[in-house]
Scaffold this motif. Structure first.
Motif, PDB file in Angstrom:
ATOM      1  N   ASP A 465       0.878  -1.177   0.000  1.00  0.00           N
ATOM      2  CA  ASP A 465       0.000   0.000   0.000  1.00  0.00           C
ATOM      3  C   ASP A 465       0.909   1.219   0.000  1.00  0.00           C
ATOM      4  O   ASP A 465       1.354   1.704   1.035  1.00  0.00           O
ATOM      5  CB  ASP A 465      -0.898  -0.019   1.249  1.00  0.00           C
ATOM      6  N   THR A 467       0.495   4.412  -0.627  1.00  0.00           N
ATOM      7  CA  THR A 467       0.022   5.620   0.048  1.00  0.00           C
ATOM      8  C   THR A 467       0.203   5.511   1.555  1.00  0.00           C
ATOM      9  O   THR A 467       0.702   6.429   2.223  1.00  0.00           O
ATOM     10  CB  THR A 467      -1.451   5.877  -0.287  1.00  0.00           C
ATOM     11  N   ARG A 468      -0.200   4.374   2.086  1.00  0.00           N
ATOM     12  CA  ARG A 468      -0.111   4.173   3.530  1.00  0.00           C
ATOM     13  C   ARG A 468       1.346   4.144   3.985  1.00  0.00           C
ATOM     14  O   ARG A 468       1.713   4.752   4.994  1.00  0.00           O
ATOM     15  CB  ARG A 468      -0.798   2.850   3.881  1.00  0.00           C
ATOM     16  N   HIS A 506       1.650  -2.264   7.046  1.00  0.00           N
ATOM     17  CA  HIS A 506       0.709  -3.249   7.590  1.00  0.00           C
ATOM     18  C   HIS A 506       0.439  -3.141   9.084  1.00  0.00           C
ATOM     19  O   HIS A 506      -0.586  -3.642   9.553  1.00  0.00           O
ATOM     20  CB  HIS A 506       1.235  -4.673   7.326  1.00  0.00           C
ATOM     21  N   ALA A 843      -5.022  -4.667  12.405  1.00  0.00           N
ATOM     22  CA  ALA A 843      -6.299  -3.951  12.438  1.00  0.00           C
ATOM     23  C   ALA A 843      -6.775  -3.856  13.878  1.00  0.00           C
ATOM     24  O   ALA A 843      -7.728  -4.529  14.277  1.00  0.00           O
ATOM     25  CB  ALA A 843      -7.334  -4.678  11.579  1.00  0.00           C
ATOM     26  N   PRO A 849      -8.846  -5.260   7.644  1.00  0.00           N
ATOM     27  CA  PRO A 849      -7.635  -4.510   7.302  1.00  0.00           C
ATOM     28  C   PRO A 849      -7.695  -4.039   5.863  1.00  0.00           C
ATOM     29  O   PRO A 849      -8.524  -4.502   5.077  1.00  0.00           O
ATOM     30  CB  PRO A 849      -6.525  -5.557   7.503  1.00  0.00           C
ATOM     31  N   PRO A 850      -6.810  -3.114   5.488  1.00  0.00           N
ATOM     32  CA  PRO A 850      -6.762  -2.692   4.085  1.00  0.00           C
ATOM     33  C   PRO A 850      -6.523  -3.892   3.167  1.00  0.00           C
ATOM     34  O   PRO A 850      -5.959  -4.911   3.586  1.00  0.00           O
ATOM     35  CB  PRO A 850      -5.564  -1.719   4.054  1.00  0.00           C
ATOM     36  N   GLU A 851      -6.939  -3.750   1.936  1.00  0.00           N
ATOM     37  CA  GLU A 851      -6.818  -4.848   0.978  1.00  0.00           C
ATOM     38  C   GLU A 851      -5.394  -5.406   0.956  1.00  0.00           C
ATOM     39  O   GLU A 851      -5.201  -6.627   0.933  1.00  0.00           O
ATOM     40  CB  GLU A 851      -7.197  -4.353  -0.422  1.00  0.00           C
ATOM     41  N   SER A 853      -3.174  -5.626   3.137  1.00  0.00           N
ATOM     42  CA  SER A 853      -2.731  -6.325   4.342  1.00  0.00           C
ATOM     43  C   SER A 853      -3.477  -7.631   4.568  1.00  0.00           C
ATOM     44  O   SER A 853      -3.108  -8.396   5.469  1.00  0.00           O
ATOM     45  CB  SER A 853      -2.909  -5.420   5.571  1.00  0.00           C
ATOM     46  N   ARG A 854      -4.500  -7.893   3.800  1.00  0.00           N
ATOM     47  CA  ARG A 854      -5.329  -9.072   4.073  1.00  0.00           C
ATOM     48  C   ARG A 854      -4.585 -10.376   3.810  1.00  0.00           C
ATOM     49  O   ARG A 854      -4.814 -11.375   4.503  1.00  0.00           O
ATOM     50  CB  ARG A 854      -6.613  -8.993   3.251  1.00  0.00           C
TER      51      ARG A 854
END
Length: 894
Positions: A465, A467-468, A506, A843, A849-851, A853-854
């Motif tokens: 991710d 951006t994160r 994450h 989470a 959780p964000p996509e 991190s799943r």
């Protein structure tokens, strides 16, 4: 069999210095020829001369002769040789200091003037012709002097006389060449410095090489007590908790300069420099010292002076391979022995093989080899073994030079890496070094950042991710007071970039910890970074490690730092999927239990200094909940009950005595503070004591007798359910056994099954109404989740009076074997526990959780993908719901 005759023959035939010594001290030669080594050693000391300089010179000659012959005969190994010579250096320097002081003040004590040994002298590894490199320090308040003498001037007179006594060449020879150039700012400072001036220097303006020099520093001579106090004071300068990559890089640069300066002695052959040549003595020493600088601040077991001892300690700690430690150690011993052979010939401080073939053959034959060619061949092997290992070390840690920057604009680079909106992102990145972040305002910080910008951008581009990860990176830099060491660490260990990015992308909890303590990354460079910690005793020993002068507050800070490092490393192991989350949960529990053991014991000792101890009485701590069950998450608090053995009416025996109950009430409060109060090193744990008898209305500590009576006569059903996961985690073996017996007696009491069932159902219903799940992944509170599993287990344990294991998973297995629950319930419990451990980091709000991190969550729980994970969660809840239906005869409310 020892051949003293051959040793004496080789000495006379190949070492003119030893031959002359044998002529001057024929008595020693006779004793050695007869194998009477101890008598020969005894005769070297004290010839009756009143002149200290003469006496020391004669002792030095005799000792050098006896040690050399014992060495050539194979009676003394290298350790005995250098140890005997170093002990003499200590005595000689002490004698010179005492004589210099008495010259001005007859009959004065030798106080207030210390010799701090550095280099081989400090490490007790002196060779035959070593000079000594002391730092001479004085205390102006106590140094004996004439009334009219200024303290500083008196100290300089002592220092000059010490050098004269030891170094001046006379008809009797010399004692030691004394080199005082390692003192602070030697080009402008006097020969002896006050302790205060030296401390100021090392705390404020010392150079990187001075840190390495002080690894082997030792209070060796003169006023040793004050010298040791000085070393204790500057210990934080030498052994820093955070890595100093500037110092490490300096060793690499120093090595390069040495190799360049002594270029003629680098290649093995005639003229090879055993000390400074590639693969020589200095590189073995630097190899050990570099690792000590890296790891010694956090591991006091590595703070050793001797080279062999340091290599062995590094291997024991798993920092270097045992094979490397052995090869380097054996090579070092052989190089030092050959260095001694060179110096025996003419008592010269030489380290280079002779260039003359006959002289080279002479040295080889002194050592017992056939000729110079055999010596060179042996050295070629040694040099390659040492040099290749040292080259690899420097390559791993030395600065790599700035990352190549393309001529094209940053935006184009970002676009090529696949970033969205590269123009806007380029402006954002360039603003970092334009005053936006305090950590990047210095030129040195910006240069360090320039070296890692390329790898950083590539790691950000590869983050799941972007951006994160980018936002968290900015938050990390924003909170750092200084970022240079972080940048240098990432430059030296590029693989850490990927780990850091995964943490930032994450694990918000870990990212927050890292932003507060960038030195947490230091723990990840060890070979053992992804190993689980050992048992409770091993962890406790690591946490309790203290240093001379440390007090209770120092321990509180140290424990917080070390626990923070361990918890962070365990969190990274979760993200990196290095271990089963259940193993991580068990490890977190062991860390907490060890923390309680260390801090409770320290708090008891501190408390006893004022209040003494209660006779025949001891503190006992009971762990409940996830701690009792041995399966903590990163978000778990500690459920504790404080108890004490003995008679509550007893009074403590200290200067300020307290009655038993008040004593343990205040002691328990102190323990809670030790475990929970933030210090300069940060926070530790949240502690919950509400499960004690009578809850918040009762005293924080009660006697074992009172606890037993309360549990038998007054406790509610929910309190007995809590006891099902209770475990004594601090206390004597006797008290733990007594507490275990009380708990067993309470849990196996006969019960009315209908009343028990009604109590359990009411409690779970109340909990469901007042404490709903936080989100879809709150598998603890969700119906069909872990709380429901716990209620089923505790109800059956109390009803059937069986399966009382605080480990919920083991208790379920035992109940399944007895036919009370389905075997599948164990798998359901384990899956949901794994999920709980992971989502507390990924989470923490219980939401999905964000996509990106799943996948980590699914794989940590043993599932191929997110959809499989969701299906498995549903199946686990169904299994637990079915067990609820079977156990209580009614469906689970949803």
């Amino acid at each position: 069999m020892t051949d003293w005759t051959d040793a004496l023959h080789r000495a006379r035939a190949h070492a003119p210095f030893l031959a002359r010594a044998l002529d001057r001290r024929a008595d020693l030669g006779e004793l050695l020829g007869a194998g009477r080594l101890d008598e020969a050693l005894a005769r070297t000391a004290g010839d009756g001369s009143d002149d200290v300089g003469v006496a020391l010179r004669r002792e030095r000659l005799g000792l050098s002769l006896v040690v050399a012959i014992a060495d050539l005969a194979g009676v003394f190994d290298l350790g005995q040789v250098v140890g005997t010579l170093s002990d003499f250096a200590d005595r000689a320097l002490s004698a010179a200091i005492a004589a210099a002081i008495r010259r001005r003040v007859p009959d004065a004590e030798s106080i207030g003037f210390s010799g701090i040994a550095l280099g081989k002298h400090g490490a007790q590894e002196l060779n035959y012709s070593s000079d000594i490199d002391p730092i001479l320090l004085f205390d102006p308040e106590v140094l004996p002097r004439k009334e009219r003498d200024d303290p500083a001037e008196a100290a300089q007179m002592v220092a000059r006389r010490v050098v004269e006594l030891l170094s001046t060449m006379t008809a009797e020879g010399y004692v030691f060449r004394v080199d005082l150039r390692l003192r602070p700012q030697a080009e402008v400072t006097p020969l002896a410095l006050s302790f205060a001036a030296a401390i100021t220097h090392y705390e404020s303006s010392a150079l990187a090489w001075e840190r390495a020099a002080f690894i082997r520093a030792r209070a060796a001579s003169g006023d040793i007590a004050r010298g040791q106090a000085f070393l204790d004071t500057i210990r934080p300068f030498v052994w820093r908790r955070s890595l100093d990559f500037g110092a490490i890089a300096e060793i690499g640069r120093l090595t390069t300069r040495i190799r360049d300066h002594y270029a003629g002695g680098q290649a093995v052959g005639p003229g090879y420099d055993l000390k400074r040549g590639r693969g020589g003595i200095r590189e073995v020493e630097f190899f050990a010292q570099t690792h000590q600088l890296i790891h010694g601040g956090r591991n006091p077991a590595l703070r050793l002076r001797g080279t062999r001892a340091s290599l062995d300690a590094l291997a024991d700690a798993g920092i270097i391979a045992a094979h490397d430690a052995r090869i380097l150690g054996e090579s070092y011993d052989r190089l030092r022995t050959l260095e001694h052979r060179l110096q025996m010939v003419g008592d010269q401080q030489t380290h280079s093989l002779p260039t003359d073939p006959q002289a080279l053959d002479n040295v080889a034959r002194l050592d017992g080899l056939s000729d110079g060619a055999a010596l060179v061949a042996e050295l070629a092997t040694i040099s390659e073994q040492v040099g290749s290992r040292f080259d690899a070390l420097i390559a791993a840690w030395a600065p790599r030079g700035a990352i190549a920057v393309t001529d094209q604009p940053l935006a184009r680079d970002l676009d090529a890496l696949g970033f969205a909106e590269p123009e806007a992102l380029a402006g954002r990145i360039e603003s970092w070094g334009n005053g936006k972040f305090r950590a990047l305002r210095s030129e040195a910080a910006r240069e360090a950042f320039a070296r890692i910008r390329g790898p950083l951008l590539r790691a950000l581009a590869a983050a799941p991710d972007q951006t994160r990860a980018l936002l968290r990176w900015e938050q990390l830099i924003e909170r750092l007071p200084s970022a240079i060491n972080v940048f240098r660490l990432l430059e030296a260990r590029p693989a850490l970039f990927d780990v850091v990015m995964r943490v930032l992308a994450h694990a918000p909890t870990l990212a927050d910890h890292l932003a507060r303590r960038a030195d947490l990354l230091d723990a990840l460079i060890d070979m053992t970074a992804f190993d689980l910690p050992g048992d409770v005793a091993t962890i406790a020993a690591r946490l309790a490690r203290s240093e001379k002068g440390d007090d209770y507050q120092c321990l509180l800070d140290a424990v917080r730092r070390r626990v923070g490092e361990m918890r962070f490393a365990l969190g990274v192991q979760l993200i990196e999927q290095a271990h089963d989350p259940l193993a991580i949960a068990a490890a977190l529990s062991r860390v907490a239990e060890a923390t309680i053991a260390v801090l409770a014991a320290a708090t008891e000792a501190e408390f006893a200094l004022v209040h003494g101890r209660v006779p025949d009485s001891r503190l006992v701590i009971l762990g409940l909940g996830r701690l009792g069950g041995g399966a903590l998450t990163h978000a778990s608090d500690l459920d504790l009950v404080f108890l004490f053995s003995g008679d509550f009416a007893q009074e403590s025996d200290g200067a300020r005595p307290l009655g038993g109950t008040l004593y343990y009430t205040r002691l328990s409060q102190r323990v809670v503070v030790a475990l929970s109060a933030p210090t300069a090193a940060g926070a530790l744990y949240e502690v919950d004591t509400r499960l004690r008898p009578s809850g918040t209305q009762g005293p924080i500590a009660v006697s074992l007798d009172s606890f037993a009576r309360y549990q038998r006569e007054e406790a509610w059903t929910w309190e007995h359910m809590a006891l099902c996961r209770a475990r004594a985690i601090h206390g004597s073996a006797q008290d733990r056994a007594a507490l275990a017996a009380i708990i067993d007696d309470v849990l196996t009491m006969p019960r009315d099954a209908q009343i028990l069932r009604a109590d359990v159902l009411k409690m779970r219903g109340d909990m469901a109404r007042h404490k709903p799940p936080k989100g879809p992944l709150d598998v603890k509170l969700a119906r069909g989740g872990l709380v429901d599993a716990e209620f089923i287990v505790h109800y059956l344990q109390l009803r059937e009076r069986t399966a009382f294991d605080p480990d919920l998973g083991l208790a379920i297995s035992e109940l399944a074997e007895a036919g009370f629950v389905p075997h599948a319930m164990r798998d359901s419990h384990d899956l949901l526990t794994r999920l709980l451990v992971v989502v507390r980091l990924v989470a923490p709000d219980g939401a999905f959780p964000p996509e990106a991190s799943r996948g980590i969550v699914a794989q940590a729980c043993g599932k191929a993908d997110w959809d499989s994970m969701i299906a498995a969660i549903a199946a686990a809840k169904t299994t637990i719901a079915a067990a609820w239906q079977t156990t209580f005869g009614e469906p689970l409310e949803t």
